[in-house]
Design a protein around this motif. Structure first.
Motif: not given
Length: 527
Positions: A345, A347-348, A372, A377, A391-393
């Motif tokens: 869980d 994000d950047e 990453w 997920r 979406e995360l990075l």
């Protein structure tokens, strides 16, 4: 210590390796077999030690020489073979073209080299200067099938150790099968030792276990596909009253990451045979004409100054002559890993926030762990797809590393290159790239399946994905996980008579990936 020396007797049958503190002596018998005469405190090189060869007749003895009572069962062999008067566990076992497993390796020549040759495709201790060590290569031949065996012994100037390995070369015109290839065979004249091994489990690795050697066999090893967290490939034999600061001890360490066996066999005359090498269970290597097989390296260390000195010997050798590269002699950076804080869980922005707090605490390196890449997920998907999740990075690993370095920190990244989820693009494109037995339900571990690193194309594909990330981002550290043992060890790329090569070929593939990466990225610390 003095510079290492190898003395050869006038009749060229006795070889004495010494550095002034430690001696190792072997002798060629009239039948061409190599026997062990001495290992321990340095002795005079000009003396004759062949009196250690036992020729006393014993009941029920089998004798290969019709004119004497000599039996290999009661002789300290440098590389014991089964079936010709030696009934102990063999160091070498070959299945020949006629189906027999009897071998007769006789010394035909020898070489003395300054320094120490590298072992192709395998890790090994090394020299930075050829004056640090001398190497004796004994070339033995089984004349019936033109099979050559090279026993290599290296003695060092600065360490009381002998590094040993075995190489087989098929000079015949038909294939042979190597069923056992031990890296070290050491026959000791008594059994008055305490066996020390280091065993445990995940999270409690390498706990010391002591037991007295008794008649029969005791061993430590792994058939998990890797040396594993259960048993470490190191054994120490110490005398009963040896402690940290005094007394004799002998250490055996196998420089290998795969299935292994270290074994002590005490016969009913209380003599001890030590074997160390690839575990013979599940192993068989086909040698076509002209092909060769190289064993891993075993290192034997000796001291008469207690266990602390033995530890210093191993640490000094492995820390400065096994580890390599720019990180060898540097302190490791203080790092912070995000896993326990975020698991999947993140994000950047949350990662940069954690790194900023870590910087305030004096942390030097921020490491981004699992999750990453790809569709990762949870631990059921994405493994094997080494592409940053946008979406995360949104700025990729390169963008995140730039922000981390802007805080005055280094950045590291997590990989598990040998594994794959079935819910991944890599598996969907190449379902035959995992180790599995067709027609059988395979085992998973942590929802992971093992990529077949015995295949060059699989290693190449993983290498290319990792390089794409590492070329793009400014990274200083890689955390390399390997979170399951190997099951279903069968390769789609090998024929039936080579399937027992898969486990060792897998380890060679891992070493190949290591070597390519550290050559391409010499400034990155791989852990």
């Amino acid at each position: 210590m003095m510079n290492p020396q190898i003395y050869i007797s006038a009749d060229e049958t006795t070889f004495h390796l010494t550095n002034g503190e430690f001696s190792y002596i072997l002798h060629c018998l009239p039948d061409g077999h190599l026997m062990h005469l001495w290992s321990g405190k340095a002795v005079r090189p000009e003396a004759d030690y062949t009196c250690f060869h036992e020729v006393f007749p014993r009941p029920m003895t089998s004798c290969p020489d019709a004119d004497s009572w000599y039996s290999r069962e009661h002789t300290a062999q440098e590389c014991g073979t089964f079936g010709s008067s030696d009934f102990r566990t063999p160091a070498i076992e070959i299945t020949h073209p006629d189906g027999s497993t009897l071998s007769d390796f006789q010394l035909t020549s020898w070489n003395i080299l300054d320094g120490k040759p590298a072992l192709p495709g395998l890790p090994a201790v090394y020299c930075e200067d050829s004056s640090e060590a001398k190497t004796l290569e004994c070339i033995l031949t089984d004349q019936k099938n033109s099979l050559e065996m090279v026993l290599s012994y290296t003695i060092f100037r600065d360490h009381n150790v002998i590094a040993r390995n075995t190489r087989l070369i098929n000079h015949g015109d038909a294939p042979v099968y190597a069923d056992t290839v031990q890296s070290l065979c050491l026959d000791l004249p008594d059994s008055d030792y305490v066996w020390m091994q280091f065993s445990g489990a995940w999270g409690r690795e390498r706990h010391l276990r002591n037991r007295t050697l008794e008649q029969g066999i005791q061993s430590v090893g792994s058939r998990r596909g890797h040396s594993s967290h259960n048993h470490n490939p190191v054994v120490i034999l110490r005398r009963e009253h040896t402690d940290e600061v005094q007394g004799e001890a002998l250490g055996i360490a196998l420089v290998y990451s795969g299935n292994f066996l270290i074994q002590a066999e005490v016969d009913t005359y209380d003599k001890t045979r030590i074997l160390a090498g690839i575990h013979p269970d599940g192993f068989r290597w086909k040698l076509e004409p002209g092909e060769q097989f190289q064993s891993p390296e075993a290192v034997m260390a000796w001291t008469d100054q207690g266990l602390n000195r033995l530890s210093q010997t191993f640490h000094g050798l492995f820390g400065r002559r096994l580890a390599r590269g720019c990180w060898r002699d540097r302190p490791r950076p203080i790092l912070n890993n995000n896993w326990e804080a975020t698991m999947f869980d993140f994000d950047e922005e949350s990662l940069v926030k954690i790194a900023g707090k870590a910087k305030e605490c004096g942390v030097e390196l921020f490491v981004l762990d699992d999750g990453w890449f790809g569709a990762r997920r949870n631990d059921k998907a994405g493994l094997g797809d080494w592409v940053a999740n946008p979406e995360l990075l949104p700025n990729g690993i390169a963008g995140l590393s730039k922000r981390i370095r802007g805080l005055g920190m280094e950045m590291g990244l997590w990989f598990e290159p040998e594994m794959v989820n079935k819910d991944s693009n890599l598996y969907r494109a190449h379902p035959d790239w995992i180790l599995e037995v067709p027609g059988r339900t395979g085992c998973h571990g942590r929802n992971q399946f093992v990529l077949d690193f015995s295949r060059k194309e699989v290693v190449d594909a993983v290498y290319d994905m990792m390089c794409h990330v590492l070329d793009d981002a400014d990274l200083s550290y890689i955390k390399w996980d390997m979170n399951r043992s190997i099951t279903d060890c069968w390769s789609h790329a090998l024929p039936a008579d080579r399937q027992k090569e898969t486990a060792h070929r897998y380890i060679l593939g891992v070493y190949d990936l290591y070597e390519r990466l550290i050559q391409r990225y010499p400034r990155i610390l791989f852990e």
